[in-house]
Design a protein around this motif. Structure first.
Motif, PDB file in Angstrom:
ATOM      1  N   LEU A 110      44.937  39.535  40.880  1.00  0.00           N
ATOM      2  CA  LEU A 110      44.400  40.642  40.098  1.00  0.00           C
ATOM      3  C   LEU A 110      43.128  41.185  40.749  1.00  0.00           C
ATOM      4  CD1 LEU A 110      44.087  40.697  36.240  1.00  0.00           C
ATOM      5  CD2 LEU A 110      42.254  41.540  37.684  1.00  0.00           C
ATOM      6  N   LEU A 111      42.223  40.279  41.116  1.00  0.00           N
ATOM      7  CA  LEU A 111      40.959  40.698  41.720  1.00  0.00           C
ATOM      8  C   LEU A 111      41.189  41.395  43.060  1.00  0.00           C
ATOM      9  CD1 LEU A 111      38.941  37.504  40.820  1.00  0.00           C
ATOM     10  CD2 LEU A 111      38.450  39.799  39.971  1.00  0.00           C
ATOM     11  N   MET A 112      42.075  40.851  43.873  1.00  0.00           N
ATOM     12  CA  MET A 112      42.367  41.457  45.169  1.00  0.00           C
ATOM     13  C   MET A 112      43.035  42.815  44.998  1.00  0.00           C
ATOM     14  SD  MET A 112      42.034  41.254  48.440  1.00  0.00           S
ATOM     15  CE  MET A 112      41.649  39.534  48.828  1.00  0.00           C
ATOM     16  N   LYS A 133      32.828  52.146  30.061  1.00  0.00           N
ATOM     17  CA  LYS A 133      32.467  50.962  29.283  1.00  0.00           C
ATOM     18  C   LYS A 133      33.709  50.340  28.645  1.00  0.00           C
ATOM     19  CE  LYS A 133      28.790  51.035  26.687  1.00  0.00           C
ATOM     20  NZ  LYS A 133      27.799  51.469  25.668  1.00  0.00           N
ATOM     21  N   ALA A 134      34.573  51.185  28.097  1.00  0.00           N
ATOM     22  CA  ALA A 134      35.808  50.688  27.475  1.00  0.00           C
ATOM     23  C   ALA A 134      36.726  50.068  28.522  1.00  0.00           C
ATOM     24  CB  ALA A 134      36.526  51.837  26.759  1.00  0.00           C
ATOM     25  N   HIS A 135      36.792  50.675  29.701  1.00  0.00           N
ATOM     26  CA  HIS A 135      37.639  50.147  30.775  1.00  0.00           C
ATOM     27  C   HIS A 135      37.159  48.769  31.224  1.00  0.00           C
ATOM     28  CE1 HIS A 135      39.871  49.832  34.505  1.00  0.00           C
ATOM     29  NE2 HIS A 135      38.735  49.786  35.189  1.00  0.00           N
ATOM     30  N   ILE A 136      35.858  48.620  31.421  1.00  0.00           N
ATOM     31  CA  ILE A 136      35.307  47.331  31.856  1.00  0.00           C
ATOM     32  C   ILE A 136      35.566  46.257  30.808  1.00  0.00           C
ATOM     33  CG2 ILE A 136      33.161  46.087  32.365  1.00  0.00           C
ATOM     34  CD1 ILE A 136      32.145  48.703  33.660  1.00  0.00           C
ATOM     35  N   GLU A 137      35.417  46.604  29.548  1.00  0.00           N
ATOM     36  CA  GLU A 137      35.699  45.650  28.472  1.00  0.00           C
ATOM     37  C   GLU A 137      37.167  45.255  28.480  1.00  0.00           C
ATOM     38  OE1 GLU A 137      34.409  47.489  24.868  1.00  0.00           O
ATOM     39  OE2 GLU A 137      32.271  47.383  25.391  1.00  0.00           O
ATOM     40  N   ARG A 138      38.047  46.222  28.729  1.00  0.00           N
ATOM     41  CA  ARG A 138      39.488  45.939  28.754  1.00  0.00           C
ATOM     42  C   ARG A 138      39.835  44.982  29.894  1.00  0.00           C
ATOM     43  NH1 ARG A 138      41.183  50.949  28.133  1.00  0.00           N
ATOM     44  NH2 ARG A 138      41.223  51.432  30.340  1.00  0.00           N
ATOM     45  N   VAL A 139      39.290  45.240  31.074  1.00  0.00           N
ATOM     46  CA  VAL A 139      39.576  44.374  32.220  1.00  0.00           C
ATOM     47  C   VAL A 139      38.981  42.991  32.007  1.00  0.00           C
ATOM     48  CG1 VAL A 139      39.168  44.031  34.688  1.00  0.00           C
ATOM     49  CG2 VAL A 139      39.804  46.298  33.834  1.00  0.00           C
ATOM     50  N   THR A 140      37.792  42.920  31.422  1.00  0.00           N
ATOM     51  CA  THR A 140      37.177  41.615  31.134  1.00  0.00           C
ATOM     52  C   THR A 140      38.028  40.826  30.153  1.00  0.00           C
ATOM     53  OG1 THR A 140      34.976  42.592  31.488  1.00  0.00           O
ATOM     54  CG2 THR A 140      35.061  40.464  30.380  1.00  0.00           C
ATOM     55  N   THR A 141      38.630  41.517  29.198  1.00  0.00           N
ATOM     56  CA  THR A 141      39.529  40.858  28.242  1.00  0.00           C
ATOM     57  C   THR A 141      40.757  40.307  28.956  1.00  0.00           C
ATOM     58  OG1 THR A 141      38.787  42.276  26.430  1.00  0.00           O
ATOM     59  CG2 THR A 141      40.912  41.183  26.146  1.00  0.00           C
ATOM     60  N   ILE A 142      41.241  41.026  29.963  1.00  0.00           N
ATOM     61  CA  ILE A 142      42.377  40.524  30.750  1.00  0.00           C
ATOM     62  C   ILE A 142      41.959  39.268  31.513  1.00  0.00           C
ATOM     63  CG2 ILE A 142      43.968  41.043  32.641  1.00  0.00           C
ATOM     64  CD1 ILE A 142      43.802  43.993  31.777  1.00  0.00           C
ATOM     65  N   PHE A 143      40.762  39.278  32.097  1.00  0.00           N
ATOM     66  CA  PHE A 143      40.243  38.073  32.756  1.00  0.00           C
ATOM     67  C   PHE A 143      40.250  36.901  31.776  1.00  0.00           C
ATOM     68  CE2 PHE A 143      37.182  40.665  35.674  1.00  0.00           C
ATOM     69  CZ  PHE A 143      38.236  40.990  36.499  1.00  0.00           C
ATOM     70  N   GLU A 144      39.758  37.156  30.570  1.00  0.00           N
ATOM     71  CA  GLU A 144      39.667  36.095  29.561  1.00  0.00           C
ATOM     72  C   GLU A 144      41.043  35.533  29.224  1.00  0.00           C
ATOM     73  OE1 GLU A 144      38.325  35.419  24.897  1.00  0.00           O
ATOM     74  OE2 GLU A 144      37.623  37.206  25.973  1.00  0.00           O
ATOM     75  N   ILE A 147      49.969  42.341  36.366  1.00  0.00           N
ATOM     76  CA  ILE A 147      49.759  41.042  37.020  1.00  0.00           C
ATOM     77  C   ILE A 147      49.545  39.954  35.975  1.00  0.00           C
ATOM     78  CG2 ILE A 147      48.168  39.735  38.504  1.00  0.00           C
ATOM     79  CD1 ILE A 147      47.706  42.419  40.016  1.00  0.00           C
ATOM     80  N   ALA A 148      48.781  40.256  34.943  1.00  0.00           N
ATOM     81  CA  ALA A 148      48.500  39.266  33.897  1.00  0.00           C
ATOM     82  C   ALA A 148      49.772  38.822  33.182  1.00  0.00           C
ATOM     83  CB  ALA A 148      47.502  39.837  32.892  1.00  0.00           C
TER      84      ALA A 148
END
Length: 204
Positions: free
Chosen positions: A93-95, A127-138, A79-80
């Motif tokens: 992405l969120l949906m 933890k790594a997955h959440i960081e990866r998704v947060t980076t996509i948000f950024e 999506i990104a």
């Protein structure tokens, strides 16, 4: 005579086969009820041989969980990478992640239980997955700033705020709680998306 060079293909194939069998067991009976002995028996090998490839049952758990959350990461990345307004991409992405996690809860109960436990116990792979998704948000937020859609000074901070704002819609246990109480999670998510887009400075 030319000597044949040995490769790592056989060990790699064995490792992959162990994970394939383990994942099948996890999806059928759950990761907690699956033992290394179960996996070994299915493969016709000894538990000791399994430990040649994985130091512990926990290591197998993490690998299988990593394969599951990788599906989410790939959805987010796809999506990104699309063309279009940043606000639309962030909303989609969120949906998409929410619907994927909710579908897993309904159709893949055992997988849902494993990911929920991994998040509750703070496994390294989560933890790594959440960081990866947060980076996509950024990355999407930075695109929105560059296009004049969003108006925030610190995209990294904004991404962390987005992550925290949507925990109840993305965390497997919280999704389960909402469904058990008959809440319309998707309508609530749409409301939260509208709120966060305004917080990012998007104008109607």
């Amino acid at each position: 005579m030319r000597q044949t060079t040995r490769t790592r293909s056989d060990p790699d194939e064995t490792r992959a086969r162990i994970l394939e069998v383990a994942e099948d067991y996890f999806r059928r009976v759950g990761y907690q009820k699956t033992s290394v002995a179960d996996i070994a028996t299915e493969l016709g090998m000894s538990p000791a041989n399994i430990y040649r490839f994985f130091p512990s049952k926990g290591a197998i758990n993490e690998c299988i969980c990593g394969r599951v959350v990788q599906e989410v990461a790939e959805l987010a990345f796809s999506i990104a990478r699309t063309q279009g307004p940043a606000a639309e991409k962030l909303s989609k992405l969120l949906m998409t992640i929410h619907v994927h996690n909710k579908t897993t809860l309904i159709k893949e109960k055992r997988t849902h239980e494993m990911v929920a436990a991994a998040m509750q116990e703070n496994w390294a792979i989560i933890k790594a997955h959440i960081e990866r998704v947060t980076t996509i948000f950024e990355g999407i937020i930075r695109e929105g700033i560059a296009a004049g859609e969003f108006h925030v000074d610190d995209p990294a901070e904004a991404a962390r705020c987005v992550k925290r704002a949507f925990v109840s819609f993305l965390h497997p246990m919280m999704i389960e709680h909402c469904i058990q109480h008959g809440e319309d999670t998707e309508e609530g998510l749409r409301e939260q998306i509208r709120f966060i887009l305004k917080a990012l400075g998007k104008q109607d």
